[in-house]
Design an enzyme around this catalytic site. Sequence first.
Site, mmCIF file in Angstrom:
data_model
loop_
_atom_site.group_PDB
_atom_site.id
_atom_site.type_symbol
_atom_site.label_atom_id
_atom_site.label_comp_id
_atom_site.label_asym_id
_atom_site.label_seq_id
_atom_site.Cartn_x
_atom_site.Cartn_y
_atom_site.Cartn_z
ATOM 1 N N ASN A 78 0.859 -1.187 0.000
ATOM 2 C CA ASN A 78 0.000 0.000 0.000
ATOM 3 C C ASN A 78 0.896 1.239 0.000
ATOM 4 O O ASN A 78 1.510 1.566 1.016
ATOM 5 C CB ASN A 78 -0.905 -0.017 1.236
ATOM 6 C CG ASN A 78 -1.768 1.224 1.334
ATOM 7 O OD1 ASN A 78 -1.925 1.979 0.379
ATOM 8 N ND2 ASN A 78 -2.344 1.445 2.511
ATOM 9 N N TRP A 79 0.971 1.909 -1.134
ATOM 10 C CA TRP A 79 1.893 3.041 -1.276
ATOM 11 C C TRP A 79 1.388 4.315 -0.619
ATOM 12 O O TRP A 79 2.137 5.284 -0.503
ATOM 13 C CB TRP A 79 2.164 3.296 -2.755
ATOM 14 C CG TRP A 79 2.994 2.239 -3.408
ATOM 15 C CD1 TRP A 79 3.435 1.066 -2.857
ATOM 16 C CD2 TRP A 79 3.486 2.258 -4.751
ATOM 17 N NE1 TRP A 79 4.162 0.350 -3.770
ATOM 18 C CE2 TRP A 79 4.208 1.069 -4.945
ATOM 19 C CE3 TRP A 79 3.376 3.161 -5.811
ATOM 20 C CZ2 TRP A 79 4.833 0.762 -6.157
ATOM 21 C CZ3 TRP A 79 3.992 2.858 -7.012
ATOM 22 C CH2 TRP A 79 4.714 1.664 -7.182
ATOM 23 N N LYS A 80 0.110 4.351 -0.267
ATOM 24 C CA LYS A 80 -0.471 5.549 0.340
ATOM 25 C C LYS A 80 -0.185 6.772 -0.555
ATOM 26 O O LYS A 80 -0.208 6.644 -1.771
ATOM 27 C CB LYS A 80 0.024 5.713 1.775
ATOM 28 C CG LYS A 80 -0.209 4.436 2.601
ATOM 29 C CD LYS A 80 0.071 4.600 4.068
ATOM 30 C CE LYS A 80 -0.166 3.275 4.778
ATOM 31 N NZ LYS A 80 -0.004 3.377 6.233
ATOM 32 N N HIS B 133 -9.282 0.899 5.314
ATOM 33 C CA HIS B 133 -8.011 1.155 5.994
ATOM 34 C C HIS B 133 -8.229 2.122 7.146
ATOM 35 O O HIS B 133 -9.047 3.033 7.065
ATOM 36 C CB HIS B 133 -6.986 1.719 5.011
ATOM 37 C CG HIS B 133 -5.592 1.699 5.532
ATOM 38 N ND1 HIS B 133 -5.129 2.646 6.419
ATOM 39 C CD2 HIS B 133 -4.557 0.840 5.320
ATOM 40 C CE1 HIS B 133 -3.872 2.376 6.724
ATOM 41 N NE2 HIS B 133 -3.495 1.292 6.076
ATOM 42 N N GLU C 236 -6.658 4.554 8.206
ATOM 43 C CA GLU C 236 -6.468 5.968 7.882
ATOM 44 C C GLU C 236 -7.703 6.553 7.214
ATOM 45 O O GLU C 236 -8.030 7.730 7.418
ATOM 46 C CB GLU C 236 -5.227 6.132 6.990
ATOM 47 C CG GLU C 236 -3.941 5.835 7.741
ATOM 48 C CD GLU C 236 -2.753 5.530 6.852
ATOM 49 O OE1 GLU C 236 -1.683 5.246 7.394
ATOM 50 O OE2 GLU C 236 -2.907 5.567 5.613
ATOM 51 N N GLU D 286 -4.938 -5.100 10.738
ATOM 52 C CA GLU D 286 -3.916 -4.085 11.000
ATOM 53 C C GLU D 286 -4.192 -3.432 12.352
ATOM 54 O O GLU D 286 -5.074 -2.585 12.461
ATOM 55 C CB GLU D 286 -3.944 -3.015 9.908
ATOM 56 C CG GLU D 286 -3.597 -3.542 8.525
ATOM 57 C CD GLU D 286 -3.326 -2.387 7.557
ATOM 58 O OE1 GLU D 286 -2.259 -2.386 6.949
ATOM 59 O OE2 GLU D 286 -4.186 -1.504 7.452
ATOM 60 N N GLY E 56 2.734 2.413 11.066
ATOM 61 C CA GLY E 56 3.622 3.554 10.939
ATOM 62 C C GLY E 56 4.254 4.008 12.236
ATOM 63 O O GLY E 56 4.858 5.080 12.293
ATOM 64 N N SER F 108 3.716 -2.248 10.390
ATOM 65 C CA SER F 108 5.176 -2.177 10.519
ATOM 66 C C SER F 108 5.861 -3.509 10.197
ATOM 67 O O SER F 108 6.810 -3.919 10.863
ATOM 68 C CB SER F 108 5.571 -1.708 11.927
ATOM 69 O OG SER F 108 5.085 -0.391 12.158
#
Length: 251
Positions: free
Chosen positions: A9-11, A95, A97, A167, A173, A213
């Site tokens: 997942n490159w965000k 997700h 976020e 997650e 992160g 992570s």
Amino acid sequence: MRKPIVAGNWKMHKTYPETQKFIEELLPKLPSNDKVEVIIAPSFTNLQCATTLLEDKPVKVAAQNMHQAEGGAFTGEISAQMLTSVGVKTVILGHSERRLYFGETSADLRAKVDTALRHNMKVIFCIGEELKDREAKQHFNVIFAQLTDGLFHLSAQEFKNIVIAYEPVWAIGTGQTATSEQAQEIHHFIREEIKRKYDKNTADQTRILYGGSVKASNAEEIFSQPDVDGGLIGGAALIVDDFASIVQAAQ
């Protein structure tokens, strides 16, 4: 036997040229066998670049999000049909976020899942507890609620198109990682709840990824757990050598 998945997942990272460079450098570093399903999830602006470069290659492309509506006056949003029109057949939904920063609710995610499946897309559905939930020993309840509200309205046939990514929000992160035992405990719980809702066959076939992570240095230990079927990778997915090493660890 469930085929492991390693999804990057490159965000909000990488420009168009950086996407090209990453793909060109990654392909020769991947294992020559097909024991692992490899997925990258670039930003919307780079999806067509990725699908073009990866046509007939052993790497799939996923979108990081999509809107639940078929179309309309939703400025800045992307529909399922827009994604499939450029060759994207997988989407990450739920997700943490998106839930935290953009206020996505369980009702939103349920609708997004339905829309994705209606367009014959596969879904990587993210669930996970916050630190306060774990400290209050409510993490199992949070996971159960997210499964129930987001996915358990689906039929067993529809559920075959779902990959779950666990997650723990406290490990995304932050540099913190759930221990392999903690990851296995939750993954086993998720599989048992799927079995309870549907049947053993559905539970045994569902792939459950760990995210939070994951690095080249800890991937092998985490992936060795019996109910962990690979990972949804964040920061380490942005570095070619690290991502390739994590794919290697999942074999």
